[in-house]
Design an enzyme around this catalytic site. Structure first.
Site, short mmCIF file in Angstrom:
data_model
loop_
_atom_site.label_atom_id
_atom_site.label_comp_id
_atom_site.label_asym_id
_atom_site.label_seq_id
_atom_site.Cartn_x
_atom_site.Cartn_y
_atom_site.Cartn_z
N SER A 21 0.80 -1.22 0.00
CA SER A 21 0.00 0.00 0.00
C SER A 21 0.84 1.27 0.00
O SER A 21 2.06 1.24 -0.09
CB SER A 21 -0.94 0.05 1.20
OG SER A 21 -0.18 0.19 2.39
N TYR A 54 -3.16 0.64 -2.99
CA TYR A 54 -4.32 1.15 -2.25
C TYR A 54 -3.84 2.01 -1.09
O TYR A 54 -2.70 1.92 -0.66
CB TYR A 54 -5.22 0.01 -1.77
CG TYR A 54 -4.54 -0.93 -0.80
CD1 TYR A 54 -4.65 -0.75 0.58
CD2 TYR A 54 -3.77 -2.00 -1.26
CE1 TYR A 54 -4.02 -1.60 1.47
CE2 TYR A 54 -3.14 -2.86 -0.38
CZ TYR A 54 -3.27 -2.66 0.98
OH TYR A 54 -2.63 -3.50 1.85
#
Length: 124
Positions: A21, A54
């Site tokens: 991430s 993300y």
């Protein structure tokens, strides 16, 4: 369509051993209208790499921009990046849609927030 952009943020850390991430300061996420776990594209201005990952929410006011896991191989502390979020919208909404743009200084403090991308005088 482009929904959100954090322009020329500075990577504050890269944690290869994290699960994955990009960690983004909560204040920047809110200004850019990004949500936790939202998919984003990250463009590294220094080396030209692009990645998809993300968002994980970082501490508000920290200025934190940290590439995690495999993404940490795509940039290093001090690199400038552009973070892009996208959304699906109806065809009729394309006529009125304006992306949310967040500009930051070298410490990832917000300097300006605006809607829409200005014509920069480039001829097509």
């Amino acid at each position: 369509m482009l929904k959100s952009k954090i322009h020329r943020a500075t990577i504050t850390d890269a944690c290869i051993d994290y699960e994955g991430s990009i960690t983004i300061d909560k204040n920047l996420m809110q200004a850019a209208n990004l949500l936790p776990y939202e998919q984003v594209h990250v463009v590294n201005v220094n080396n030209g790499t692009r990645l998809e990952t993300y968002v994980i929410e970082g501490s508000a006011g920290s200025g934190q921009i940290c590439l995690n896991g495999a993404a940490a191989r795509m940039g290093m502390k001090g690199d400038k990046i552009i973070i892009l979020g996208y959304s699906l919208i109806t065809e009729e909404d394309t006529l009125i849609h304006q992306p949310n743009l967040v500009y930051v200084d070298a410490l990832n403090r917000i300097t300006k927030v605006k809607n829409g991308v200005a014509n920069q005088g480039l001829e097509v």
